[in-house]
Design a protein around this motif. Structure first.
Motif, PDB file in Angstrom:
ATOM      1  N   UNK A   1     -16.212  29.801  15.558  1.00 50.43           N
ATOM      2  CA  UNK A   1     -16.586  29.529  13.970  1.00 50.43           C
ATOM      3  C   UNK A   1     -17.671  30.045  13.362  1.00 50.43           C
ATOM      4  N   UNK A   2     -18.510  30.158  14.108  1.00 49.86           N
ATOM      5  CA  UNK A   2     -19.962  30.586  13.486  1.00 49.86           C
ATOM      6  C   UNK A   2     -20.481  31.598  13.599  1.00 49.86           C
ATOM      7  N   UNK A   3     -19.781  32.290  14.757  1.00 50.27           N
ATOM      8  CA  UNK A   3     -20.718  33.470  14.910  1.00 50.27           C
ATOM      9  C   UNK A   3     -19.844  34.322  13.540  1.00 50.27           C
ATOM     10  N   UNK A   4     -18.077  34.249  13.186  1.00 44.38           N
ATOM     11  CA  UNK A   4     -17.341  34.646  12.387  1.00 44.38           C
ATOM     12  C   UNK A   4     -18.099  34.564  10.875  1.00 44.38           C
ATOM     13  N   UNK A   5     -18.400  33.592  10.533  1.00 43.91           N
ATOM     14  CA  UNK A   5     -19.721  33.485   9.458  1.00 43.91           C
ATOM     15  C   UNK A   5     -20.678  34.585   9.273  1.00 43.91           C
ATOM     16  N   UNK A   6     -21.297  34.385  10.749  1.00 48.49           N
ATOM     17  CA  UNK A   6     -22.915  35.361  11.062  1.00 48.49           C
ATOM     18  C   UNK A   6     -22.618  36.938  10.697  1.00 48.49           C
ATOM     19  N   UNK A   7     -21.501  36.862  10.529  1.00 51.71           N
ATOM     20  CA  UNK A   7     -21.026  38.024  11.078  1.00 51.71           C
ATOM     21  C   UNK A   7     -22.007  39.142   9.487  1.00 51.71           C
ATOM     22  N   UNK A   8     -22.361  40.247   9.359  1.00 57.24           N
ATOM     23  CA  UNK A   8     -23.120  40.697   8.672  1.00 57.24           C
ATOM     24  C   UNK A   8     -21.856  41.816   7.553  1.00 57.24           C
ATOM     25  N   UNK A   9     -20.780  42.327   8.551  1.00 54.66           N
ATOM     26  CA  UNK A   9     -20.468  42.924   8.136  1.00 54.66           C
ATOM     27  C   UNK A   9     -19.651  41.942   6.895  1.00 54.66           C
ATOM     28  N   UNK A  10     -19.449  40.563   7.325  1.00 50.46           N
ATOM     29  CA  UNK A  10     -18.234  39.681   6.747  1.00 50.46           C
ATOM     30  C   UNK A  10     -19.293  39.113   5.201  1.00 50.46           C
ATOM     31  N   UNK A  11     -20.735  38.964   5.456  1.00 47.01           N
ATOM     32  CA  UNK A  11     -21.161  38.876   4.167  1.00 47.01           C
ATOM     33  C   UNK A  11     -20.810  39.533   2.685  1.00 47.01           C
ATOM     34  N   UNK A  12     -20.685  37.847   2.251  1.00 51.52           N
ATOM     35  CA  UNK A  12     -20.820  38.318   0.777  1.00 51.52           C
ATOM     36  C   UNK A  12     -22.117  39.124  -0.023  1.00 51.52           C
ATOM     37  N   UNK A  13     -22.006  39.971  -0.603  1.00 49.41           N
ATOM     38  CA  UNK A  13     -22.623  40.855  -1.505  1.00 49.41           C
ATOM     39  C   UNK A  13     -22.594  39.997  -3.027  1.00 49.41           C
ATOM     40  N   UNK A  14     -24.333  39.818  -2.931  1.00 50.89           N
ATOM     41  CA  UNK A  14     -24.777  38.745  -4.412  1.00 50.89           C
ATOM     42  C   UNK A  14     -24.461  40.399  -5.265  1.00 50.89           C
ATOM     43  N   UNK A  15     -23.446  39.589  -6.860  1.00 53.01           N
ATOM     44  CA  UNK A  15     -23.176  40.439  -8.183  1.00 53.01           C
ATOM     45  C   UNK A  15     -23.648  40.136  -8.636  1.00 53.01           C
ATOM     46  N   UNK A  16     -23.514  40.762  -9.975  1.00 49.91           N
ATOM     47  CA  UNK A  16     -24.276  40.977 -11.176  1.00 49.91           C
ATOM     48  C   UNK A  16     -23.683  40.499 -12.351  1.00 49.91           C
ATOM     49  N   UNK A  17     -23.160  40.078 -13.351  1.00 48.32           N
ATOM     50  CA  UNK A  17     -22.519  40.947 -14.544  1.00 48.32           C
ATOM     51  C   UNK A  17     -23.472  40.741 -15.875  1.00 48.32           C
ATOM     52  N   UNK A  18     -22.925  41.513 -16.501  1.00 49.65           N
ATOM     53  CA  UNK A  18     -24.177  41.517 -17.924  1.00 49.65           C
ATOM     54  C   UNK A  18     -22.630  41.552 -18.793  1.00 49.65           C
TER      55      UNK A  18
END
Length: 87
Positions: free
Chosen positions: A19-36
């Motif tokens: 589970x820890x490895x799954x959440x640390x996978x950089x391909x699955x990391x969430x991206x920051x978003x900005x809404x204007x």
């Protein structure tokens, strides 16, 4: 029949590690978003009036030439007034 509790602990550890490895996978990391907001978008396209643009250009020239100086006392005074009016 013998029950080995360490086997159950090992399986739980493996599951937790996966589970820890799954959440640390950089391909699955969430991206920051900005809404204007729509209002902000309209402000970007509305343009700047000529007087304000002239002031900004003059300040930019002073900054680029190294001639712009900040009046520390005036800045401190403005901060003082701002925080005293809020209280």
């Amino acid at each position: 029949m013998k029950i080995h509790p360490h086997n159950q602990i090992h399986q739980t550890y493996q599951h937790a590690t996966e589970q820890v490895k799954k959440h640390q996978n950089p391909r699955e990391a969430k991206q920051d978003q900005v809404e204007i907001s729509q209002a902000a978008k309209e402000m970007q396209h509305s343009g700047i009036d000529a007087t304000r643009k002239a002031k900004v250009d003059a300040l930019q020239k002073q900054i680029d030439a190294g001639e712009y100086r900040v009046d520390e006392r005036a800045v401190a005074h403005q901060f003082y007034q701002y925080w005293n009016e809020r209280g």
